[in-house]
Design a protein around this motif. Structure first.
Motif, PDB file in Angstrom:
ATOM      1  N   TYR A  89      99.179 108.592 -75.437  1.00  0.00           N
ATOM      2  CA  TYR A  89     100.346 107.763 -76.839  1.00  0.00           C
ATOM      3  C   TYR A  89     100.409 108.147 -77.836  1.00  0.00           C
ATOM      4  O   TYR A  89     100.734 108.438 -78.732  1.00  0.00           O
ATOM      5  N   PRO A  95     104.986 107.298 -73.117  1.00  0.00           N
ATOM      6  CA  PRO A  95     103.917 105.467 -73.222  1.00  0.00           C
ATOM      7  C   PRO A  95     102.682 105.247 -71.781  1.00  0.00           C
ATOM      8  O   PRO A  95     102.820 106.233 -70.867  1.00  0.00           O
ATOM      9  N   ARG A 102     101.534  99.745 -75.114  1.00  0.00           N
ATOM     10  CA  ARG A 102     101.628 100.842 -76.763  1.00  0.00           C
ATOM     11  C   ARG A 102     101.146  99.865 -77.497  1.00  0.00           C
ATOM     12  O   ARG A 102     100.642  99.074 -78.557  1.00  0.00           O
TER      13      ARG A 102
END
Length: 307
Positions: A89, A95, A102
């Motif tokens: 990420y 994601p 996240r």
């Protein structure tokens, strides 16, 4: 704190096999020769082979990664490890899969990312490679192709660094394969107890800390250091270095693991910068331990302070 037992064991034979490809004589000859032999074993720089770890975003530079043939030992980019998902990420904007949230990407570079550890405090951070590298058992780490993650961790954690550890004494550490929670290499950037700093300086004054890597595995340079109250003492192999310019993984393998017939997967490494009232004293204490030592340990958690 970020780590717990992991039942996924990698055979020592796989590590030794790659080291054999590098060449035992070459390993003893020096880091430059190791890098050349490792390059012959597979692609390290330049375009990756199919299935090898991804490159950084365009314009971000080239991060060295293990060759594709080491995926069985060092991990595959398609693995679903939570920390590896966080790294992807931060580096590519991919994601993480639900229910994973996240992460807060505190620092990004072509070679690594810095993230919060758990619990989230001002003295608990993680530095993880942007390449897919499961942990200390990955044989690519002992070659000159690997980035210097220890020096990167220090440059971030030190006073004035990008993600400074807010604690009187700083410690950097990596757990063994069997004592960690996540299967993406991560160096803990945390605090160290004042008693640990004092003990190391006492041992240094007594001549109990090796000053040359070739001495690191010798019995005179093994000593006990106390952990938190009630946790008892643990035995560590002790080395003093003037800087972190050398590959600590390579030094550990070359001067401790290989001569004693040990397993890299079982090792823990800890770096404690020497501190005085005036600040950093320009010296690093490098500690190693494993369960082959009397009262040894395979985790850095006895010495580091996270919470």
């Amino acid at each position: 704190m970020d780590d717990h037992k992991n039942s996924n064991e990698v055979s020592r034979r796989q590590f030794v096999a790659f080291s054999g490809a590098v060449g035992a004589a070459t390993l003893l000859a020096g880091a430059g020769a190791i890098g050349s032999a490792a390059a012959a074993a597979g692609p390290v720089h330049g375009e990756p082979s199919a299935g090898s770890c991804p490159t950084p975003p365009p314009g971000a530079g080239q991060s060295p990664c293990p060759p594709a043939q080491l995926q069985s030992v060092c991990g595959s980019p398609t693995d679903n490890d939570p920390l590896w998902n966080d790294v992807q990420y931060c580096t590519h904007g991919t994601p993480p899969p639900p229910p994973q949230t996240r992460p807060n990407c505190l620092k990004k570079s072509p070679d690594y990312v810095v993230l919060h550890g758990k619990p989230e405090t001002r003295h608990n951070y993680l530095l993880a490679p942007s390449c897919r590298i499961t942990g200390i058992e990955c044989p690519f780490l002992v070659t000159s192709g690997a980035a210097n993650y220890w020096n990167d961790a220090w440059e971030n954690a030190r006073s004035g660094g990008s993600v400074p550890v807010q604690y009187p004494n700083i410690g950097l550490g990596i757990n063994s394969q069997h004592a960690r929670r996540f299967n993406q290499l991560h160096i803990h950037m945390a605090g160290v107890r004042p008693g640990t700093q004092r003990r190391l300086q006492e041992l240094d004054t007594m001549g109990r800390i090796a000053t040359q890597p070739a001495q690191w595995g010798a019995v005179p340079y093994q000593a006990s250091i106390s952990g938190p109250q009630g946790s008892g003492d643990r035995t560590y192999r002790l080395l003093r270095l003037p800087n972190l310019g050398q590959n600590l993984f390579m030094l550990l393998y070359r001067y401790v693991v290989m001569p004693a017939g040990l397993d890299m997967a079982n090792q823990t490494l800890i770096v404690v910068p020497k501190m005085t009232a005036a600040g950093f004293a320009g010296t690093f204490y490098v500690l190693n331990s494993d369960n082959s030592l009397h009262d040894g340990t395979s985790t850095c958690d006895y010495l580091l302070v996270y919470g």
